[in-house]
Structures are given as C-alpha cells and as structure tokens.
Design a protein around this motif. Structure first.
Motif: not given
Length: 370
Positions: A345-355
């Motif tokens: 979940t934490q990784r998903h939150r970090r990746l979303c803005p970059k994507l």
C-alpha cells in the motif's frame, strides 16, 4: 558488463528459462565464459511477453548498449519468435541451438523413448556430440529412424532440418569456444534460484541480480539472503575494505588472540580480540556495538581464521528481512501482527504521483499513442 562483453562477447548464450519475478515476467539473460572460463553476465531483461516485437526490442537495445557490437555466435532455444527477431537484428550472427532445449522438447514429443538410460537416447546423443564426419552422422541418423520405427516423425524431421545449428559435425567452421551448450544454462540457473525469488518487485529483482557475481563468497551469499538491501550494501562495503586490509601483528595468549589490523598507505591501527573459549570477537572501532554490523577489521580476521559465514550472534534481527516477523503484545497484552499489505500500500501511494506525471507527459506526445 560492458567491459566483459567488449572482451568476451564473440560468443554468448541467451536463455529465458529462468524463474520470473512477482510481475510474472520472464528473465532473459545474456551470458558466456570469460578468460578463466568462468560464468560472465553481459546483460539481462524482464520480458513483457515472448513476441517477435519484444525480442526485437530486447536485441536492438542490447546492441545499442554495447555500442553496436554483435556476437559471432549466439546460443538460443528453438522459439520461432526469437529466431525471427535474431535474424532481423543480427543477420550475420551464427545461431546455435541449446541441446538442453532439444532434449526437453524431445521428452515432450517422444516420451519414454528418450528417457534417461534408453538405447534411443544414447544413439541420439551420439548423433549430436560424437561424429566429426557428416557421412557418419547421416548414416547413424537414418539407422536410428529405421531401427526405432517411430510412428510420428514430425518433430525429428523438424529438428533434422536445423541440424547445422546443433550437430557437432555441422558446426566445425563456427566459433563455439568448445562449450557444451548446457554448461552455462545449468550453472546460472542454479545461482538464479538461490538469489532471485518470485516475490521480489522489479527494483529488488535487479538488485539481487547484480549480486550474482558474489556467489563465490559463502559469507556474502548468506548475507544477501538474510539482510535487507540497504544493510547488505553496508556489509558489502566492509567486506570490500577487508580485502585491502592486512594483519600486521598477532599475539596469541592462552585464552585471547589479539590481531592488529591496518591498511596499506593509511594511518591508524585497529585491535581485534578473539576469545577462543566463547568464540566471540570484538574490535577497537566498536562498529558492531554502535551500528550493528561487522566491521572490515573483524571480517579480515574471519578470513584469517577461515570463518566462512557470519556467526548468529553477529546478526541483529532488526537489520534482517525477518525484522518484523512474529507477534508483539499491545498495551492490553494482545498479540499484534504486521499488516502484510501495508508495504504494498505504501509503495502504491509513492508510485501513483509518478505514474500520473508519466501519463501526462505521454499524453502530450502523439508517438506514445501509436
């Protein structure tokens, strides 16, 4: 990898039979021997699929990465998509087939006829590996077909048409470095199983892949399995420093051995004490007591004493991959377990803005939509 390929990339193998990561992508690896006949890796990629376009992209990217150099010989499997892509990207490269893959396909198509110890298998291997004369091969092949009266010969006929890519007597004019085509496959496959797990994400997957070169050190092989990525890097730095250190003096008392460790051309000395009764180590730098990992000075003494792995007492759980395993008690004395989905979940939150940023950039580029 670039230097190794520049020097030893005249012959290489490419295989995709290794395990996948958790994104279910096949790992394609380019390898061969160096001047010590040791395994050398020239490059690797996780493939989205096994289409002609994917293979073309991979081979073209490999050639670009290595400044346009193409091998004289490449050893691959029988995949039609791969063969087509290679023919387009490396038309002047001789493509040899893995005999290992041929054997595996033989089992699928011929069943028990080609099982270990069978007389057919012995004749088949003789056709592949023994004959230097083409006439001898042709006669033995015909006799084999007649003797075993195989009902469905379609697979044997198909590989016979490719004989110049896998039969010894037809490869006399090609550079192969005397390599049996299963050697690198078996060697690397074993190492990959040790280092690469299917639950690794992309970043972890290639971080572990980069550490394959450490496979000759039992201590580092243990450490890469036990420690987190960051802590392993720290220990690896200490291990590297230990290789440059030397033991200046050794004092052996009845119970304690004292080592004086120094570095060439650097001021300062470090005292490592080894308790021969408790089998414990301590160093004047106090790195283990302060940081929680072994220092290069103790690792140097490990090498002197032929200690090949990190002793359990010097592995702090807080630095390991299992640091958060198990249960703890909350203020009500109730077991509290880690949320196994939290990291994802934490990784998903970090990746979303970059994507989102990547998608915005792609939307402004008409080529990206093709």
């Amino acid at each position: 990898m670039i230097i190794d390929y520049a020097n030893f990339g005249d012959v290489m193998t490419f295989d995709t039979t290794y395990g996948t990561n958790k994104e279910l992508r096949l790992l394609g690896v380019f390898t061969d021997f160096n001047h010590h006949r040791e395994l050398t890796v020239f490059g690797a990629a996780l493939l989205y699929d096994e289409t002609v376009d994917s293979y073309k992209w991979l081979f073209e990217s490999f050639v670009v990465a290595h400044v346009g150099k193409r091998p004289k010989t490449i050893v691959t499997d029988q995949a039609p998509a791969m063969a087509k892509a290679l023919n387009e990207v490396m038309p002047n490269t001789y493509c040899r087939l893995y005999t290992w893959h041929i054997m595996q396909n033989g089992i699928k198509h011929l069943g028990n006829l080609i099982e270990d110890g069978s007389s057919f298998l012995q004749v088949f291997k003789t056709c592949i590996f023994v004959f230097n004369d083409e006439i001898e091969f042709e006669k033995t092949w015909e006799d084999m077909i007649d003797t075993y009266a195989i009902h469905d010969r379609s697979w044997l006929d198909s590989i016979y048409k490719l004989k110049r890519k896998w039969v010894k007597c037809y490869m006399k004019n090609e550079l192969t470095l005397g390599m049996q085509s299963t050697q690198l496959n078996e060697s690397l496959n074993g190492d990959l199983k040790d280092y690469l797990k299917s639950d690794l994400d992309l970043a972890e997957f290639f971080a572990h892949f980069d550490w394959l070169g450490l496979k000759n050190s039992p201590l580092l092989k243990q450490a890469v399995q036990v420690y987190t990525t960051t802590i392993f890097r720290m220990l690896h730095d200490q291990y590297d420093l230990a290789s440059t250190a030397r033991i200046k003096n050794l004092k052996e008392d009845l119970l304690v051995h004292t080592y004086t460790v120094e570095f060439p051309h650097k001021p300062g000395e470090f005292i490592v004490s080894y308790d021969t009764v408790d089998k414990t180590f301590s160093c004047s730098c106090r790195k283990f007591e302060i940081v929680g990992i072994l220092c290069c000075h103790i690792l140097k003494v490990f090498d002197s004493l032929n200690v090949k792995t990190i002793l359990d007492m010097y592995i702090l759980k807080r630095w390991t991959r299992e640091a958060k395993s198990g249960c703890i008690l909350d203020n009500r004395r109730i077991n509290v377990e880690e949320d196994v989905t939290l990291i994802a979940t934490q990784r998903h939150r970090r990746l979303c803005p970059k994507l989102v940023q990547l998608a915005s950039q792609a939307a402004d580029n008409e080529v990206a939509l093709l």
